[in-house]
Design a protein around this motif. Structure first.
Motif, PDB file in Angstrom:
ATOM      1  N   THR A  16      -5.048   6.706   0.699  1.00 41.31           N
ATOM      2  CA  THR A  16      -4.715   5.410   0.105  1.00 41.31           C
ATOM      3  C   THR A  16      -3.592   4.735   0.887  1.00 41.31           C
ATOM      4  N   GLU A  54       0.353  -7.825  -0.146  1.00 38.87           N
ATOM      5  CA  GLU A  54      -0.951  -7.240  -0.490  1.00 38.87           C
ATOM      6  C   GLU A  54      -0.916  -5.718  -0.403  1.00 38.87           C
ATOM      7  N   THR A  57       0.497  -4.718  -3.728  1.00 35.68           N
ATOM      8  CA  THR A  57      -0.330  -5.006  -4.906  1.00 35.68           C
ATOM      9  C   THR A  57      -1.647  -4.236  -4.914  1.00 35.68           C
ATOM     10  N   HIS A  58      -1.992  -3.604  -3.785  1.00 38.51           N
ATOM     11  CA  HIS A  58      -3.222  -2.807  -3.720  1.00 38.51           C
ATOM     12  C   HIS A  58      -2.917  -1.421  -3.144  1.00 38.51           C
ATOM     13  N   ARG A  61      -5.882   1.220  -2.679  1.00 41.33           N
ATOM     14  CA  ARG A  61      -7.023   0.960  -1.797  1.00 41.33           C
ATOM     15  C   ARG A  61      -7.159   2.102  -0.795  1.00 41.33           C
TER      16      ARG A  61
END
Length: 221
Positions: A16, A54, A57-58, A61
């Motif tokens: 991740t 980003e 916030t992710h 992922r």
């Protein structure tokens, strides 16, 4: 911050963004990098073509194999103390982005002081009068380009003997739409005929003494 052993670091990576970012931070800490978190975020965001926001916030992922390979390569280059700007190919300065590489020096924060002094020196020049500026040893062209943008009536002559550096400078001038007001001259400073007069002559050459370089961080050398 606890610095983990290499084997523990590798086990902490689960693919991740969050785990990879932490892995990179610890690698940089072990290597003595001055700003591990910031450098990791910049390299990852630039490599993934996303904003640093980003990344935050992710965090869950999952990176694919190609992304992991690309980011690992970037992290290892930084561990070897290659400057972040040389890895990304760009450096933000004066709120603008400039192309840089190993053929030019990355601008240091103190350079902003020089620009401020230049602008102060020309502050009383009438806005309708042409301003002639000479930049000696322009390198990546940052001084010339910023002065051209900040002083619309300026005409800048930028002298540089390195063909590789001039190529970078011209790209930066095109990027910032000042190519029509900056004249790049491929010439050795010691042999150049500086045809004036000029309202301002500016130069920002390498200024760290040779004997002091060994005391500097590897990125500066």
């Amino acid at each position: 911050v606890e610095v983990l052993e290499e084997s523990k670091l590798d086990r902490c990576r689960d693919g991740t963004i969050f785990s990879f970012l932490n892995w990179a931070c610890h690698k940089f800490l072990r290597a003595g990098v001055a700003s591990p978190r910031l450098d990791a975020e910049i390299l990852m965001a630039d490599g993934l073509r996303v904003s640093r926001t980003e990344l935050m916030t992710h965090p869950d992922r999952v990176l694919n194999r190609a992304e992991e390979g690309m980011l690992c390569s970037r992290i290892e280059r930084r561990v070897l103390r290659e400057p972040v700007s040389h890895i990304t190919g760009v450096q933000e300065f004066w709120s603008l982005e400039f192309e840089v590489n190993e053929k030019v020096l990355t601008p240091r924060p103190e350079t902003e002081i020089l620009i401020e002094q230049c602008l102060q020196a020309l502050a009383k020049t009438p806005s309708s009068s042409p301003v002639q500026v000479l930049d000696l040893g322009t390198g990546s062209g940052i001084l010339s380009i910023i002065l051209a943008k900040e002083i619309p009536q300026s005409r800048v002559t930028a002298i540089e003997k390195s063909a590789e550096a001039l190529e970078v400078a011209r790209k930066n001038a095109v990027r910032h739409a000042v190519m029509d007001r900056v004249c790049f001259v491929p010439r050795d400073l010691m042999k150049a005929d500086w045809q004036g007069p000029y309202h301002l002559i500016v130069s920002n050459p390498p200024y760290i003494k040779s004997e002091s370089l060994l005391k500097c961080m590897p990125e500066v050398r």
